[in-house]
Write a protein that holds these residues in place. Structure first.
Motif, short mmCIF file in Angstrom:
data_model
loop_
_atom_site.label_atom_id
_atom_site.label_comp_id
_atom_site.label_asym_id
_atom_site.label_seq_id
_atom_site.Cartn_x
_atom_site.Cartn_y
_atom_site.Cartn_z
N VAL A 40 22.92 7.97 -5.95
CA VAL A 40 22.43 9.22 -5.35
C VAL A 40 22.57 10.26 -6.45
CG1 VAL A 40 22.78 10.98 -3.60
CG2 VAL A 40 23.07 8.57 -3.02
N VAL A 41 21.43 10.64 -7.02
CA VAL A 41 21.44 11.57 -8.15
C VAL A 41 21.49 13.01 -7.64
CG1 VAL A 41 20.36 9.99 -9.78
CG2 VAL A 41 18.92 11.36 -8.25
N LEU A 42 21.74 13.95 -8.56
CA LEU A 42 22.05 15.31 -8.14
C LEU A 42 21.53 16.32 -9.16
CD1 LEU A 42 23.72 17.09 -6.10
CD2 LEU A 42 25.65 16.81 -7.67
N ALA A 43 21.05 17.46 -8.65
CA ALA A 43 20.70 18.62 -9.48
C ALA A 43 21.06 19.88 -8.71
CB ALA A 43 19.21 18.60 -9.83
N SER A 44 21.25 20.99 -9.43
CA SER A 44 21.62 22.25 -8.79
C SER A 44 20.68 23.35 -9.23
CB SER A 44 23.07 22.63 -9.13
OG SER A 44 23.23 22.78 -10.53
N SER A 45 20.57 24.39 -8.38
CA SER A 45 19.67 25.51 -8.67
C SER A 45 20.14 26.75 -7.94
CB SER A 45 18.24 25.16 -8.23
OG SER A 45 17.36 26.26 -8.40
N ARG A 46 19.73 27.91 -8.45
CA ARG A 46 20.00 29.19 -7.79
C ARG A 46 18.75 29.73 -7.10
NH1 ARG A 46 25.15 30.94 -6.65
NH2 ARG A 46 26.54 29.92 -8.15
N ASP A 47 17.58 29.21 -7.48
CA ASP A 47 16.33 29.79 -6.99
C ASP A 47 15.31 28.76 -6.53
OD1 ASP A 47 15.65 28.68 -9.40
OD2 ASP A 47 15.08 30.56 -10.37
N LEU A 48 15.68 27.50 -6.47
CA LEU A 48 14.77 26.40 -6.11
C LEU A 48 13.62 26.25 -7.11
CD1 LEU A 48 14.47 26.82 -2.21
CD2 LEU A 48 16.00 25.32 -3.51
N ALA A 49 13.78 26.85 -8.29
CA ALA A 49 12.74 26.76 -9.32
C ALA A 49 13.28 26.11 -10.58
CB ALA A 49 12.17 28.14 -9.63
N GLN A 50 14.40 26.63 -11.08
CA GLN A 50 15.05 26.08 -12.26
C GLN A 50 16.18 25.15 -11.81
OE1 GLN A 50 13.86 26.67 -15.37
NE2 GLN A 50 12.25 27.88 -14.37
N TRP A 51 16.08 23.89 -12.23
CA TRP A 51 17.05 22.89 -11.78
C TRP A 51 17.86 22.36 -12.95
CZ3 TRP A 51 17.96 22.03 -6.73
CH2 TRP A 51 16.99 22.48 -5.82
N ASN A 52 19.16 22.16 -12.70
CA ASN A 52 20.07 21.64 -13.70
C ASN A 52 20.59 20.27 -13.25
OD1 ASN A 52 20.12 24.10 -15.34
ND2 ASN A 52 21.26 24.98 -13.61
N PRO A 53 20.18 19.20 -13.90
CA PRO A 53 20.70 17.87 -13.53
C PRO A 53 22.21 17.82 -13.69
CG PRO A 53 18.76 17.68 -14.94
CD PRO A 53 19.17 19.13 -14.97
N GLU A 54 22.88 17.13 -12.75
CA GLU A 54 24.32 16.96 -12.79
C GLU A 54 24.64 15.47 -12.70
OE1 GLU A 54 26.61 19.36 -10.18
OE2 GLU A 54 25.45 21.19 -10.53
N PRO A 55 25.88 15.06 -12.93
CA PRO A 55 26.25 13.66 -12.75
C PRO A 55 25.95 13.21 -11.31
CG PRO A 55 27.96 14.81 -13.94
CD PRO A 55 27.00 15.87 -13.47
N PRO A 56 25.72 11.92 -11.10
CA PRO A 56 25.40 11.44 -9.75
C PRO A 56 26.46 11.82 -8.72
CG PRO A 56 24.98 9.72 -11.36
CD PRO A 56 25.70 10.83 -12.08
N ALA A 57 26.01 12.12 -7.51
CA ALA A 57 26.94 12.38 -6.42
C ALA A 57 27.58 11.09 -5.92
CB ALA A 57 26.22 13.08 -5.26
N LEU A 58 26.84 9.98 -6.07
CA LEU A 58 27.34 8.67 -5.66
C LEU A 58 26.76 7.63 -6.62
CD1 LEU A 58 28.83 6.91 -3.42
CD2 LEU A 58 26.55 6.62 -2.42
N LEU A 59 27.61 6.88 -7.27
CA LEU A 59 27.18 5.82 -8.18
C LEU A 59 27.66 4.49 -7.64
CD1 LEU A 59 25.78 5.14 -10.86
CD2 LEU A 59 28.01 5.39 -11.98
N SER A 60 26.73 3.62 -7.30
CA SER A 60 27.08 2.34 -6.70
C SER A 60 27.41 1.30 -7.78
CB SER A 60 25.92 1.83 -5.84
OG SER A 60 24.90 1.25 -6.65
N ASP A 61 27.86 0.13 -7.33
CA ASP A 61 28.07 -0.99 -8.25
C ASP A 61 26.92 -1.98 -8.18
OD1 ASP A 61 28.46 -2.24 -5.82
OD2 ASP A 61 30.60 -2.66 -6.13
N VAL A 62 25.83 -1.58 -7.53
CA VAL A 62 24.66 -2.45 -7.38
C VAL A 62 23.81 -2.33 -8.64
CG1 VAL A 62 22.64 -3.00 -5.98
CG2 VAL A 62 24.72 -2.09 -4.90
N GLU A 63 23.67 -3.42 -9.37
CA GLU A 63 22.95 -3.40 -10.63
C GLU A 63 21.45 -3.56 -10.41
OE1 GLU A 63 24.81 -6.24 -13.15
OE2 GLU A 63 26.60 -5.02 -13.45
N ILE A 64 20.91 -2.66 -9.61
CA ILE A 64 19.47 -2.55 -9.39
C ILE A 64 19.15 -1.07 -9.57
CG2 ILE A 64 17.59 -2.80 -7.72
CD1 ILE A 64 19.17 -5.01 -6.37
#
Length: 292
Positions: A187-211
């Motif tokens: 489950v990947v993640l990004a943050s924003s203050r205005d819904l226009a400029q987005w800053n990617p962040e580390p995943p919120a959830l990283l599984s052990d499923v190698e797919i």
């Protein structure tokens, strides 16, 4: 009856979500009422969606609604080309189908995919996308939507799709999505203050499923006080299996510690007049097909 949207009250007592009963059929695919001649007479389905509660407590359903393809390829080119819209005064209906919020032409090889709607000052924003990143649209009335091509495409990893947005108390927006990260489903993640400029962040959830693509789908984060619940579909194992994770940090959930499992696909939650509701749907789920 074609595949449906379903809703039922959700109980978060004792910090563990549970569904006190069976899902109820409440919405037939909106596209059935406005299908083109080329789509006439075909069975339609509902898939990933969101429910937006407006200032008047009116409910708006937005989501994937398409006819089942004749060739049986549920995920082929151009198979997800409508974003449907329906409205209701109560979660259990009656739901009234509206014109499609977004629609691609017949014969397209592109797909729109899942969407999420957020209020922004005097207008509304829709985030949507199918495997190639997120796109954006705007509306002033929740009825007519205009894509925003100048906003570009937000790519958060291999197969980016299925957005969910959570606004924090400090005004920041967190955008969750399903995608591959480092060769694993996440489950990947990004943050924003205005819904226009987005800053990617580390995943919120990283599984052990190698797919890298397809194992996790339809993430949704629901807040209760200072607690956050991440619902994510583990479709690689079971199409209607939703894992629930709990955290006090909306940016971090632990794959090794699921809270519980729910029987649902692409589950979304919303509050309406003091009651929580959960939804269920699915292109591969035809257990409602003989109703009606």
């Amino acid at each position: 009856m074609p595949q449906t949207f379903n809703g039922l009250g959700l109980n978060l007592g004792n910090a563990i979500p549970w569904i006190p009963g069976m899902f109820q059929h409440v919405l037939a695919p909106p596209g059935m009422e406005q299908q083109s001649p080329a789509e006439s007479g075909r069975q339609w389905y509902i898939n990933d969606h969101c429910v937006f509660v407006d200032a008047a407590d009116r409910l708006h359903w937005f989501g994937i609604t398409n006819p089942y393809p004749d060739d049986g390829n549920l995920y082929g080119p151009g198979s997800h080309r409508h974003t449907g819209h329906a409205v209701a005064e109560h979660p259990l209906g009656p739901w009234i189908a509206k014109k499609h919020a977004l629609e691609l032409p017949v014969g397209t090889t592109e797909s729109i995919g899942a969407c999420f709607v957020v209020a922004l000052e005097s207008e509304y924003r829709m985030i949507y996308g199918y495997n190639t990143g997120f796109h954006f649209a705007r509306s002033h009335d929740l009825e007519t939507w205009q894509p925003m091509p100048d906003s570009g495409t937000l790519d958060l990893g291999q197969g980016t799709r299925d957005p969910c947005v959570l606004q924090l108390d400090d005004g920041a927006y967190l955008l969750y999505g399903a995608a591959g990260h480092g060769g694993r489903s996440a489950v990947v993640l990004a943050s924003s203050r205005d819904l226009a400029q987005w800053n990617p962040e580390p995943p919120a959830l990283l599984s052990d499923v190698e797919i890298a693509w397809g194992a996790l789908e339809s993430p949704f984060v629901f807040r209760r006080g200072d607690e956050y619940y991440l619902f994510v579909n583990f479709s690689h194992r079971q199409y209607e299996e939703t894992l629930v994770f709990h955290s006090r940090d909306p940016r971090r959930f632990d794959w090794s510690s699921p809270l519980c499992t729910l029987f649902a696909h692409a589950a979304e939650l919303f509050d309406w007049r003091g009651q929580a509701y959960i939804t269920h749907c699915g292109i591969e789920d035809r257990h409602w097909s003989d109703i009606g």
